[in-house]
Write a protein that holds these residues in place. Structure first.
Motif, PDB file in Angstrom:
ATOM      1  N   ASP B  13       0.743  -0.799   0.112  1.00  0.00           N
ATOM      2  CA  ASP B  13       0.312  -0.036   0.050  1.00  0.00           C
ATOM      3  C   ASP B  13       0.581   1.222   0.305  1.00  0.00           C
ATOM      4  N   ILE B  14       2.118   1.752  -0.719  1.00  0.00           N
ATOM      5  CA  ILE B  14       3.290   2.370  -0.842  1.00  0.00           C
ATOM      6  C   ILE B  14       2.029   3.230  -2.418  1.00  0.00           C
ATOM      7  N   GLU B  15       2.275   4.584  -1.700  1.00  0.00           N
ATOM      8  CA  GLU B  15       1.547   5.653  -2.533  1.00  0.00           C
ATOM      9  C   GLU B  15       3.005   5.570  -4.274  1.00  0.00           C
ATOM     10  N   THR B  16       2.501   5.885  -5.802  1.00  0.00           N
ATOM     11  CA  THR B  16       3.551   5.831  -6.367  1.00  0.00           C
ATOM     12  C   THR B  16       3.396   7.208  -6.759  1.00  0.00           C
ATOM     13  N   LEU B  17       4.301   7.538  -7.578  1.00  0.00           N
ATOM     14  CA  LEU B  17       4.156   8.703  -9.048  1.00  0.00           C
ATOM     15  C   LEU B  17       4.927   7.724 -10.020  1.00  0.00           C
ATOM     16  N   LYS B  18       4.565   7.360 -11.200  1.00  0.00           N
ATOM     17  CA  LYS B  18       5.064   7.368 -12.482  1.00  0.00           C
ATOM     18  C   LYS B  18       5.770   8.410 -13.457  1.00  0.00           C
ATOM     19  N   VAL B  19       6.828   8.987 -13.532  1.00  0.00           N
ATOM     20  CA  VAL B  19       7.721   9.563 -14.599  1.00  0.00           C
ATOM     21  C   VAL B  19       7.884   8.818 -15.471  1.00  0.00           C
ATOM     22  N   ASN B  20       7.887   8.813 -16.865  1.00  0.00           N
ATOM     23  CA  ASN B  20       7.920   8.000 -18.161  1.00  0.00           C
ATOM     24  C   ASN B  20       9.176   8.991 -18.402  1.00  0.00           C
ATOM     25  N   MET B  21      10.557   8.854 -18.170  1.00  0.00           N
ATOM     26  CA  MET B  21      11.897   9.585 -19.213  1.00  0.00           C
ATOM     27  C   MET B  21      11.856   9.880 -20.201  1.00  0.00           C
ATOM     28  N   LYS B  22      11.218   8.538 -21.047  1.00  0.00           N
ATOM     29  CA  LYS B  22      12.325   8.156 -22.054  1.00  0.00           C
ATOM     30  C   LYS B  22      11.923   9.072 -23.311  1.00  0.00           C
ATOM     31  N   GLU B  23      11.093  10.178 -23.465  1.00  0.00           N
ATOM     32  CA  GLU B  23      11.404  11.368 -24.137  1.00  0.00           C
ATOM     33  C   GLU B  23      12.092  11.935 -23.982  1.00  0.00           C
ATOM     34  N   ILE B  24      12.530  12.018 -22.784  1.00  0.00           N
ATOM     35  CA  ILE B  24      13.989  12.324 -22.914  1.00  0.00           C
ATOM     36  C   ILE B  24      15.401  11.590 -22.846  1.00  0.00           C
ATOM     37  N   ASN B  25      15.252  11.128 -23.115  1.00  0.00           N
ATOM     38  CA  ASN B  25      16.543   9.910 -22.434  1.00  0.00           C
ATOM     39  C   ASN B  25      16.980   9.692 -24.455  1.00  0.00           C
ATOM     40  N   GLU B  26      15.936   9.591 -25.003  1.00  0.00           N
ATOM     41  CA  GLU B  26      16.964   9.563 -26.623  1.00  0.00           C
ATOM     42  C   GLU B  26      17.658  10.649 -27.213  1.00  0.00           C
ATOM     43  N   PRO B  27      16.419  12.167 -27.279  1.00  0.00           N
ATOM     44  CA  PRO B  27      17.486  12.390 -27.837  1.00  0.00           C
ATOM     45  C   PRO B  27      18.548  13.070 -27.018  1.00  0.00           C
ATOM     46  N   LEU B  28      19.000  12.850 -25.464  1.00  0.00           N
ATOM     47  CA  LEU B  28      20.633  12.845 -24.272  1.00  0.00           C
ATOM     48  C   LEU B  28      21.436  12.097 -25.323  1.00  0.00           C
ATOM     49  N   GLU B  29      20.562  10.449 -24.814  1.00  0.00           N
ATOM     50  CA  GLU B  29      21.626   9.839 -25.750  1.00  0.00           C
ATOM     51  C   GLU B  29      22.205  10.747 -27.285  1.00  0.00           C
TER      52      GLU B  29
END
Lengths: 200, 200
Positions: B13-29
């Motif tokens: 019963d842990i509160e979660t926050l989902k953050v998708n960083m894929k859209e940044i990871n690709e241009p950064l890479e």
């Protein structure tokens, strides 16, 4: 900053590599700002007593720079040299896992006053030596180190060394001595990672 | 990984926050890959003796995650909890200034064997406990910790604790004991930042 870096590189004939990360910094900052969280107010940096607006945004820049430096270092089998000096380390005037994240600190045992002296001896251009120290993250003069400390580096260094040598402190302003102690106390554990220990 | 995280969060019963960083990871890479440098070959991680392809690319991911966690923590005045356990810390099985960059290590003094035991006691879903440990950066099983170590966690932990307690080591394979010592020696100074000292 680029202008000053080039001035220095020219003077000492250092090879440079210019990497512009602006095109990534903007979408990255926007992505993070879009995370659905409510901000908690606070009046000073985490782990220090330096009064400042929330540093989350400017820390993005310094951490992105760290990533870039490490990417290059890992590709080239290089070492990342840190620019932190003793005064900055003592006051915690660096971003944890940002500009504080390096492999080595060649000037980490010299206080700011000594760094200025060394720069004179080495012949670093006066323009660089005379530039007021700033965090350089806000594009203006609002993050000048000494303004944020509430004390000049010269006074800080003299008082710190006097405390360290158990010298008489009566020649200094009482408020300044108090401030130096406050700054050092607040930053003392900044780069420690406490590990919960199993009781013996 | 998201699936397992949700399984765990549901269970406790842990509160979660989902953050998708894929859209940044690709241009950064892509941006970093476009830096005009020539790669230097090497056969193992910097600061450890774990054989691996150059980790520069996968370190981008872990450091981007660190940045994201710290952005949220700085906005919310939270503490970033580290997941490193004693076996990982001893072998240096973490990215410097990536997943190794946290404020606290609640399970940092438990070796992997003890983490598995604790997980059983707490009632962590078997599916998670039985999953083979991987770095999780390559999208396949090629970065399984134990494959990269050349020794299982169970053996590593037993041998390490025996060395630490000055116990008789003759019951272990000689090659395994050698490997444990190698891994620990290589990673010993991984998170130290040497500072050049002024001679007294």
């Amino acid at each position: 900053d680029v202008e000053y870096a080039e001035l220095l590189a020219d003077k000492f004939d250092i090879e440079t590599l210019k990497v512009n990360m602006k095109e990534i910094n903007e979408p990255l900052e926007n992505r993070l700002k879009n995370i659905d969280i409510e901000e908690t107010e606070r009046s000073h940096w985490p782990q220090t007593k330096i009064p400042t607006p929330n540093p989350a945004e400017q820390n993005i820049q310094t951490r992105l720079r760290m990533m870039t430096l490490y990417y290059i270092a890992e590709k080239k089998n290089y070492v990342v040299m840190g620019t932190s000096n003793k005064s900055e380390i003592l006051t915690g005037y660096y971003t944890l896992y940002g500009d504080g994240a390096t492999d080595m600190r060649p000037i980490g045992d010299l206080n700011k006053t000594q760094v200025w002296e060394l720069a004179e001896v080495l012949g670093v251009p006066e323009k660089i030596i005379n530039r007021p120290p700033t965090g350089g993250c806000r594009g203006d003069e609002s993050d000048r180190d000494e303004k944020e400390f509430g004390i000049s580096y010269e006074d800080f260094d003299q008082i710190y060394e006097s405390i360290n040598n158990n010298d008489d402190l009566s020649k200094f302003e009482e408020g300044d001595v108090k401030r130096v102690k406050e700054l050092i106390d607040a930053a003392r554990d900044k780069s420690d990672i406490p590990t919960f220990k199993i009781a013996e």
